[in-house]
Design a protein around this motif. Structure first.
Motif, PDB file in Angstrom:
ATOM      1  N   ILE A   1      16.749   9.796  19.232  1.00 42.53           N
ATOM      2  CA  ILE A   1      16.262   8.536  19.347  1.00 42.53           C
ATOM      3  C   ILE A   1      16.464   8.271  20.252  1.00 42.53           C
ATOM      4  CG2 ILE A   1      16.900   6.582  17.496  1.00 42.53           C
ATOM      5  CD1 ILE A   1      17.317   8.910  14.888  1.00 42.53           C
ATOM      6  N   VAL A   2      15.551   7.021  20.973  1.00 38.71           N
ATOM      7  CA  VAL A   2      15.995   6.268  21.446  1.00 38.71           C
ATOM      8  C   VAL A   2      15.340   4.834  20.771  1.00 38.71           C
ATOM      9  CG1 VAL A   2      15.277   4.986  23.776  1.00 38.71           C
ATOM     10  CG2 VAL A   2      15.062   7.542  23.533  1.00 38.71           C
TER      11      VAL A   2
ATOM     12  N   GLU B   1      11.824   6.691  10.944  1.00 36.51           N
ATOM     13  CA  GLU B   1      12.196   5.519  12.049  1.00 36.51           C
ATOM     14  C   GLU B   1      11.500   4.626  11.124  1.00 36.51           C
ATOM     15  OE1 GLU B   1       7.029   4.099  14.092  1.00 36.51           O
ATOM     16  OE2 GLU B   1       7.681   6.370  13.912  1.00 36.51           O
TER      17      GLU B   1
ATOM     18  N   ARG C   1      11.867  -1.450  20.778  1.00 40.30           N
ATOM     19  CA  ARG C   1      11.277  -0.372  21.211  1.00 40.30           C
ATOM     20  C   ARG C   1      12.435   0.694  20.497  1.00 40.30           C
ATOM     21  NH1 ARG C   1      13.921   3.409  27.061  1.00 40.30           N
ATOM     22  NH2 ARG C   1      12.499   5.297  26.793  1.00 40.30           N
ATOM     23  N   LEU C   2      11.684   2.218  20.353  1.00 41.77           N
ATOM     24  CA  LEU C   2      11.666   3.158  19.497  1.00 41.77           C
ATOM     25  C   LEU C   2      10.765   3.919  20.045  1.00 41.77           C
ATOM     26  CD1 LEU C   2      13.299   4.073  17.029  1.00 41.77           C
ATOM     27  CD2 LEU C   2      11.597   3.089  15.433  1.00 41.77           C
ATOM     28  N   GLU C   3      11.890   5.480  20.077  1.00 38.09           N
ATOM     29  CA  GLU C   3      10.817   6.779  20.081  1.00 38.09           C
ATOM     30  C   GLU C   3      11.603   7.847  20.217  1.00 38.09           C
ATOM     31  OE1 GLU C   3      10.270   8.271  24.411  1.00 38.09           O
ATOM     32  OE2 GLU C   3      10.851   5.703  24.693  1.00 38.09           O
ATOM     33  N   ILE C   4      10.856   8.624  18.421  1.00 39.54           N
ATOM     34  CA  ILE C   4      11.821   9.252  18.255  1.00 39.54           C
ATOM     35  C   ILE C   4      11.384  10.694  18.372  1.00 39.54           C
ATOM     36  CG2 ILE C   4      12.127  10.535  15.719  1.00 39.54           C
ATOM     37  CD1 ILE C   4      12.342   7.577  14.253  1.00 39.54           C
ATOM     38  N   ILE C   5      12.113  11.338  19.222  1.00 33.46           N
ATOM     39  CA  ILE C   5      11.634  12.713  19.571  1.00 33.46           C
ATOM     40  C   ILE C   5      12.174  14.190  18.962  1.00 33.46           C
ATOM     41  CG2 ILE C   5      11.858  13.934  22.022  1.00 33.46           C
ATOM     42  CD1 ILE C   5      12.447  10.871  22.917  1.00 33.46           C
TER      43      ILE C   5
END
Length: 92
Positions: free
Chosen positions: A47-48, A10, A21-25
């Protein structure tokens, strides 16, 4: 306390792209016991990311950009990484 792999990803992505927008799943639990599961609980991620930097880049170029920003993490410390990189709707 050392940062987790997810926290490091991140930080690196925010520094490189200032994403909107940043998503780390963390998908590691879905792969427990499978190839590449090192027992750390941080072996598989999605990663989105959405950033202006991706506006004129192809899908492959976007993935290369993300991998470049992550340095030694993909393939070295993370076994599998799914990247969904896009530009904001108003970009390019």
């Amino acid at each position: 306390m050392a940062e987790t792999v997810a926290q490091e990803m991140e930080r690196r992505l925010r520094d490189a792209f200032a994403p909107t927008r940043l998503e780390i799943i963390n998908d590691s639990a879905k792969h427990r016991g499978h190839t590449g599961d090192d027992g750390s609980g941080e072996s598989h991620f999605t990663i989105v990311i959405e950033a202006e930097a991706f506006a004129d880049a192809s899908r492959v170029e976007r993935q290369r950009m993300v991998n470049g920003a992550l340095g030694d993490i993909p393939g070295d410390r993370v076994h599998a990484l799914s990247i969904k990189a896009s530009a904001p709707e108003s970009a390019g």
